[in-house]
Design an enzyme around this catalytic site. Structure first.
Site, PDB file in Angstrom:
ATOM      1  CD  GLU A  54    -106.495   5.324 -13.692  1.00 23.15           C
ATOM      2  OE1 GLU A  54    -107.448   6.105 -13.829  1.00 23.15           O
ATOM      3  OE2 GLU A  54    -105.631   5.138 -14.571  1.00 23.15           O
TER       4      GLU A  54
ATOM      5  CG  HIS B 239    -107.160   2.684 -18.200  1.00 22.98           C
ATOM      6  ND1 HIS B 239    -107.907   3.717 -18.733  1.00 22.98           N
ATOM      7  CD2 HIS B 239    -106.225   3.286 -17.407  1.00 22.98           C
ATOM      8  CE1 HIS B 239    -107.466   4.863 -18.265  1.00 22.98           C
ATOM      9  NE2 HIS B 239    -106.443   4.637 -17.456  1.00 22.98           N
TER      10      HIS B 239
ATOM     11  CG  HIS C 131    -102.890   7.103 -19.645  1.00 22.46           C
ATOM     12  ND1 HIS C 131    -101.933   6.979 -18.664  1.00 22.46           N
ATOM     13  CD2 HIS C 131    -104.063   6.751 -19.057  1.00 22.46           C
ATOM     14  CE1 HIS C 131    -102.495   6.568 -17.534  1.00 22.46           C
ATOM     15  NE2 HIS C 131    -103.786   6.414 -17.745  1.00 22.46           N
TER      16      HIS C 131
HETATM   17 ZN   LIG Z   1    -105.346   5.984 -16.381  1.00 26.68          ZN
END
Ligand SMILES: [Zn+2]
Length: 270
Positions: A98, A117, A119
């Site tokens: 990503e 980034h 989660h």
């Molecule tokens: Zn991700």
């Protein structure tokens, strides 16, 4: 654009021609390793998630770890990328799928110097519940604002994707949804925070998670009085300059957690 496909970070620095660039980049690499460890210690990333910083002297490149758990990153794991996310010194090492999140945001937002980034678990629910929009509930997370955007990959790539941002087109779409905001939620996936420094982006990523946790707790107690738009603007002005204070504390915690990980690794080897 960066046109080298290989080489090491030292050579990339030499190419920039900037006075003192080697020192600057060494400091950046050290801070980037610390950022990885802080984000792990603060529960923003686990085995997954990543953080990057725009190259100190070449705005058309950024630095990020190879594909690995952030809590284990060392200085030797840092790789330089061009903004099309081609690794410049990977030397066969695998890179994050990503990475396009980072490259496309750096292209779209020239003032952004760092991207996180993650989660982070408390944020994910707010990306999937329409009835409970995510917004700032406390002054430390004022940068969240009153209506942070939610990126739904289904709007861009249709049904049946793996929800990951794995190419430039998806990265550009995410950057478009982020717009001028500090953070963008990603439906069924996580979130991405940006800042004008590594410390700033880390501050925002940590407080995005804290705000989500606090909002979820408050919603169980009753109707929430959110920060107004004017309050978010005023509070952001007074809190966002404080990221060094948080960084210095979180760095100590991260060092302790990292040492514990190293000790566990040594015990396993014995
Ligand atoms: Zn991700």
């Amino acid at each position: 654009m960066c046109d080298k496909s290989h080489g090491d970070i030292a050579q990339i620095v030499a190419d920039s021609g900037a006075v003192g660039a080697d020192l600057l980049i060494a400091e950046q690499v050290t801070e980037l390793v610390t950022a990885n460890h802080i984000l792990y210690a603060q529960g923003v990333v686990d085995a997954f998630g990543h953080v990057s910083v725009r190259h100190a002297t070449r705005g058309d490149c950024f630095l990020m770890a190879r594909n690995m758990a952030p809590g284990l990153v060392t200085e030797q794991d840092i790789i330089a990328f061009d903004l099309d996310c081609r690794p410049m010194n990977a030397d066969g090492r695998s890179v994050y799928l990503e990475r396009f999140i980072h490259g496309e945001i750096y292209k779209a937002r020239p003032e952004v110097m760092a991207v996180v980034h993650s989660h982070s678990p408390s944020v994910v629910p707010f990306g999937v519940i329409k009835q409970s929009p995510f917004r700032a509930v406390c002054h430390m997370a004022a940068f969240v604002g009153v209506q942070p955007p939610i990126f739904d990959i289904r709007d861009v790539a249709g049904d049946g994707t793996d929800l990951l941002i794995t190419d430039q087109a998806l990265g550009a779409a995410l950057a478009g949804t982020l717009g001028t905001n500090a953070v963008v939620l990603m439906r069924g996936h996580g979130s991405t925070a940006v800042g004008d420094s590594l410390r700033h982006a880390v501050f925002r990523a940590v407080y995005t998670e804290i705000n989500a946790r606090t909002q979820a707790q408050a919603s169980q107690l009753g109707e929430i009085i959110f920060l107004s738009e004017a309050e978010t603007r005023a509070a952001a002005l007074s809190t966002e300059g404080q990221s060094d204070r948080a960084w210095n504390l979180w760095k100590r915690t991260a060092q302790s957690v990292h040492l514990s990980l190293l000790q566990q690794a040594l015990l396993t080897e014995q």
